[in-house]
Design a protein around this motif. Structure first.
Motif, PDB file in Angstrom:
ATOM      1  N   GLU A   1       0.855  -1.196   0.000  1.00 17.04           N
ATOM      2  CA  GLU A   1       0.000   0.000   0.000  1.00 17.04           C
ATOM      3  C   GLU A   1       0.885   1.239   0.000  1.00 17.04           C
ATOM      4  OE1 GLU A   1      -2.923   0.464   3.163  1.00 17.04           O
ATOM      5  OE2 GLU A   1      -3.592   2.381   2.303  1.00 17.04           O
ATOM      6  N   VAL A   2       0.517   2.174  -0.855  1.00 15.46           N
ATOM      7  CA  VAL A   2       1.235   3.441  -0.960  1.00 15.46           C
ATOM      8  C   VAL A   2       0.705   4.388   0.113  1.00 15.46           C
ATOM      9  CG1 VAL A   2       1.626   5.441  -2.446  1.00 15.46           C
ATOM     10  CG2 VAL A   2       1.528   3.127  -3.444  1.00 15.46           C
TER      11      VAL A   2
ATOM     12  N   PRO B   1      -0.557  11.691   7.900  1.00 18.86           N
ATOM     13  CA  PRO B   1      -1.652  11.957   6.947  1.00 18.86           C
ATOM     14  C   PRO B   1      -3.012  12.065   7.647  1.00 18.86           C
ATOM     15  CG  PRO B   1      -0.714   9.752   6.622  1.00 18.86           C
ATOM     16  CD  PRO B   1       0.171  10.469   7.569  1.00 18.86           C
TER      17      PRO B   1
ATOM     18  N   VAL C   1       0.292  11.888  -5.966  1.00 22.29           N
ATOM     19  CA  VAL C   1       0.469  10.542  -5.412  1.00 22.29           C
ATOM     20  C   VAL C   1       0.346   9.495  -6.519  1.00 22.29           C
ATOM     21  CG1 VAL C   1      -0.565   8.761  -3.921  1.00 22.29           C
ATOM     22  CG2 VAL C   1      -0.269  11.097  -3.051  1.00 22.29           C
TER      23      VAL C   1
ATOM     24  N   ASN D   1      -4.541   4.949  -2.065  1.00 22.21           N
ATOM     25  CA  ASN D   1      -5.721   5.547  -1.430  1.00 22.21           C
ATOM     26  C   ASN D   1      -6.261   6.690  -2.284  1.00 22.21           C
ATOM     27  OD1 ASN D   1      -5.868   4.263   1.374  1.00 22.21           O
ATOM     28  ND2 ASN D   1      -3.712   4.880   1.235  1.00 22.21           N
TER      29      ASN D   1
ATOM     30  N   GLN E   1      -7.589  -5.742  16.071  1.00 26.31           N
ATOM     31  CA  GLN E   1      -6.819  -5.545  17.293  1.00 26.31           C
ATOM     32  C   GLN E   1      -7.613  -5.870  18.559  1.00 26.31           C
ATOM     33  OE1 GLN E   1      -5.016  -1.685  16.719  1.00 26.31           O
ATOM     34  NE2 GLN E   1      -3.455  -2.542  15.378  1.00 26.31           N
TER      35      GLN E   1
ATOM     36  N   TYR F   1       2.180  -4.286  11.237  1.00 29.79           N
ATOM     37  CA  TYR F   1       3.536  -4.188  11.768  1.00 29.79           C
ATOM     38  C   TYR F   1       4.123  -5.561  12.096  1.00 29.79           C
ATOM     39  CZ  TYR F   1       2.322   0.786  12.526  1.00 29.79           C
ATOM     40  OH  TYR F   1       1.937   2.089  12.387  1.00 29.79           O
TER      41      TYR F   1
HETATM   42  P1  C2E Z   1      -5.220   3.596   5.637  1.00 31.94           P
HETATM   43  O1  C2E Z   1      -5.406   3.763   4.182  1.00 31.94           O
HETATM   44  O2  C2E Z   1      -6.184   2.744   6.360  1.00 31.94           O
HETATM   45  O3  C2E Z   1      -3.723   3.091   5.831  1.00 31.94           O
HETATM   46  C1  C2E Z   1      -3.326   2.197   6.822  1.00 31.94           C
HETATM   47  C2  C2E Z   1      -2.757   2.942   8.009  1.00 31.94           C
HETATM   48  O4  C2E Z   1      -2.530   2.016   9.065  1.00 31.94           O
HETATM   49  C3  C2E Z   1      -1.412   3.581   7.706  1.00 31.94           C
HETATM   50  O5  C2E Z   1      -1.294   4.771   8.488  1.00 31.94           O
HETATM   51  C4  C2E Z   1      -0.441   2.509   8.228  1.00 31.94           C
HETATM   52  O6  C2E Z   1       0.840   3.009   8.542  1.00 31.94           O
HETATM   53  C5  C2E Z   1      -1.182   2.064   9.468  1.00 31.94           C
HETATM   54  N1  C2E Z   1      -0.793   0.707   9.886  1.00 31.94           N
HETATM   55  C6  C2E Z   1      -0.412  -0.337   9.131  1.00 31.94           C
HETATM   56  N2  C2E Z   1      -0.163  -1.431   9.862  1.00 31.94           N
HETATM   57  C7  C2E Z   1      -0.383  -1.078  11.146  1.00 31.94           C
HETATM   58  C8  C2E Z   1      -0.279  -1.784  12.398  1.00 31.94           C
HETATM   59  O7  C2E Z   1       0.056  -2.964  12.478  1.00 31.94           O
HETATM   60  N3  C2E Z   1      -0.604  -1.073  13.514  1.00 31.94           N
HETATM   61  C9  C2E Z   1      -0.988   0.234  13.467  1.00 31.94           C
HETATM   62  N4  C2E Z   1      -1.268   0.846  14.621  1.00 31.94           N
HETATM   63  N5  C2E Z   1      -1.082   0.938  12.311  1.00 31.94           N
HETATM   64  C10 C2E Z   1      -0.789   0.273  11.162  1.00 31.94           C
HETATM   65  P2  C2E Z   1      -0.800   6.149   7.862  1.00 31.94           P
HETATM   66  O8  C2E Z   1       0.289   5.923   6.878  1.00 31.94           O
HETATM   67  O9  C2E Z   1      -0.539   7.069   9.008  1.00 31.94           O
HETATM   68  O10 C2E Z   1      -2.048   6.663   7.056  1.00 31.94           O
HETATM   69  C11 C2E Z   1      -3.232   7.021   7.720  1.00 31.94           C
HETATM   70  C12 C2E Z   1      -4.354   7.256   6.752  1.00 31.94           C
HETATM   71  O11 C2E Z   1      -4.110   8.405   5.942  1.00 31.94           O
HETATM   72  C13 C2E Z   1      -4.557   6.118   5.753  1.00 31.94           C
HETATM   73  O12 C2E Z   1      -5.260   5.061   6.353  1.00 31.94           O
HETATM   74  C14 C2E Z   1      -5.351   6.832   4.674  1.00 31.94           C
HETATM   75  O13 C2E Z   1      -6.699   6.949   5.043  1.00 31.94           O
HETATM   76  C15 C2E Z   1      -4.720   8.218   4.696  1.00 31.94           C
HETATM   77  N6  C2E Z   1      -3.714   8.302   3.612  1.00 31.94           N
HETATM   78  C16 C2E Z   1      -2.421   7.920   3.599  1.00 31.94           C
HETATM   79  N7  C2E Z   1      -1.858   8.152   2.393  1.00 31.94           N
HETATM   80  C17 C2E Z   1      -2.836   8.680   1.606  1.00 31.94           C
HETATM   81  C18 C2E Z   1      -2.885   9.145   0.251  1.00 31.94           C
HETATM   82  O14 C2E Z   1      -1.922   9.060  -0.534  1.00 31.94           O
HETATM   83  N8  C2E Z   1      -4.089   9.645  -0.190  1.00 31.94           N
HETATM   84  C19 C2E Z   1      -5.190   9.714   0.629  1.00 31.94           C
HETATM   85  N9  C2E Z   1      -6.321  10.234   0.115  1.00 31.94           N
HETATM   86  N10 C2E Z   1      -5.168   9.285   1.909  1.00 31.94           N
HETATM   87  C20 C2E Z   1      -4.015   8.777   2.390  1.00 31.94           C
END
Ligand code: C2E
Ligand code: MG
Ligand code: MG
Ligand code: MG
Length: 280
Positions: free
Chosen positions: A59-60, A73, A93, A116, A213, A264
């Motif tokens: 996933e990006v 984000p 992106v 995403n 979780q 993770y």
């Molecule tokens: P998401 O799309 O549901 O992405 C998964 C999030 O869960 C990511 O957080 C990832 O780092 C986190 N994650 C993965 N495995 C685990 C784990 O085992 N435990 C925990 N606690 N967290 C885990 P991240 O990177 O902080 O992104 C948060 C949200 O921000 C994403 O949720 C998505 O909704 C948004 N986002 C990120 N990149 C983009 C993008 O390029 N465009 C858009 N529109 N939204 C984005």
């Protein structure tokens, strides 16, 4: 006294709103600048197939480095959405991600990326048409070969399903006709009915980490996840578990019959060069 209190409270609220508005404006300006300065970066988090143990795609995830620190984000995407800048950020992106996909496939043919897409990019017919067209245009810019769209997954959220809008169904269908796959992200956090799973043009659901979780402690939660998995698979959808951090959660995911895992426990989000090393 109560009149005075009311006035004070009102004053407090307006002051708070003013501060929030200023903060939003400051972040908006900084995000605008970030696009120009290329202060954004992409991270990649591998998704593992349980039955083969292989990484099937990643996933990006967008990263923003602002004044030396990374801002989540979760904080800046909502502001980009409310100011409309999300469209330009989304385009950036997708362009970078599609470039990366071609690079990664040089190492590992068939490797996939999930991207995403904010539901704000589905806000109007015009935005949706632009979204589809911009993906086609980027592909033409990047390669003279047919672009490997079948290795590209678009992640949208349940709230888009709930709008149940005819034009968004058409736009998703167009993307699927091009070969792209469509996933529902954070499944279970919205209030969509399960019947949407059969009505919408979908390929995959990603069960939200809040379900995974709590899975060790809550038996009802376990039953729910197992039922959603069984139903989705019967409808021909791939199921991904998000947020698997510990072995207990992995065991639960296996018991529920889920085939794909992101979390993770296996890998944290990483740079493109780290991912390249990992999959080569
Ligand atoms: P998401 O799309 O549901 O992405 C998964 C999030 O869960 C990511 O957080 C990832 O780092 C986190 N994650 C993965 N495995 C685990 C784990 O085992 N435990 C925990 N606690 N967290 C885990 P991240 O990177 O902080 O992104 C948060 C949200 O921000 C994403 O949720 C998505 O909704 C948004 N986002 C990120 N990149 C983009 C993008 O390029 N465009 C858009 N529109 N939204 C984005
Ligand atoms: Mg996602
Ligand atoms: Mg998610
Ligand atoms: Mg999320």
């Amino acid at each position: 006294a109560s009149k005075e209190e009311g006035r004070n409270r009102f004053h407090f609220f307006t002051q708070q709103m003013q501060q929030d508005a200023e903060r939003t404006a400051v972040i908006h300006t900084a995000l605008r600048l970030a696009l120009d300065l290329e202060a954004f970066e992409l991270n990649f988090q591998p998704i593992v197939s349980i039955s083969t143990g292989e990484i099937v795609r990643a996933e990006v995830l967008l990263r923003w480095k602002h004044e030396g620190t990374y801002i989540s984000p979760e904080h800046f995407i909502p502001i980009a959405e409310s100011s409309g800048l999300i469209v330009e950020i989304g385009q950036w992106v997708r362009k970078e991600a599609m470039k990366a996909l071609l690079e990664l496939q040089q190492i590992n043919l068939g490797f996939g990326l999930s991207i995403n897409v904010s539901m704000y990019e589905f806000w109007s017919h015009e935005l949706q048409d632009n979204l589809v067209k911009s993906i086609e245009d980027i592909a033409v810019d990047l390669t003279t070969n047919p672009f490997p769209f079948e290795s590209m997954v678009i992640e949208i959220t349940e709230s888009l399903l709930m709008k149940n809008n005819h034009h968004s169904i058409q736009s998703l269908t167009k993307l699927r006709d091009m070969g792209l796959k469509v996933a529902i992200d954070d499944f279970g956090t919205g209030f969509s009915s399960l019947s949407y799973l059969s009505k919408f043009p979908l390929d995959q659901i990603k069960i939200d980490k809040s379900f995974i979780q709590q899975s060790d402690s809550d038996i009802k939660q376990q039953a729910l996840v197992t039922a959603i998995t069984t139903l989705s698979q019967a409808l021909g959808l791939d199921v991904v578990a998000e947020g698997v951090e510990i072995e207990l959660e992995l065991d639960f995911v296996k018991q529920a019959g889920i085939e794909f895992v992101q979390g993770y426990y296996f890998y944290k989000p990483m740079s493109k060069s780290e991912l390249k090393t990992l999959i080569s």
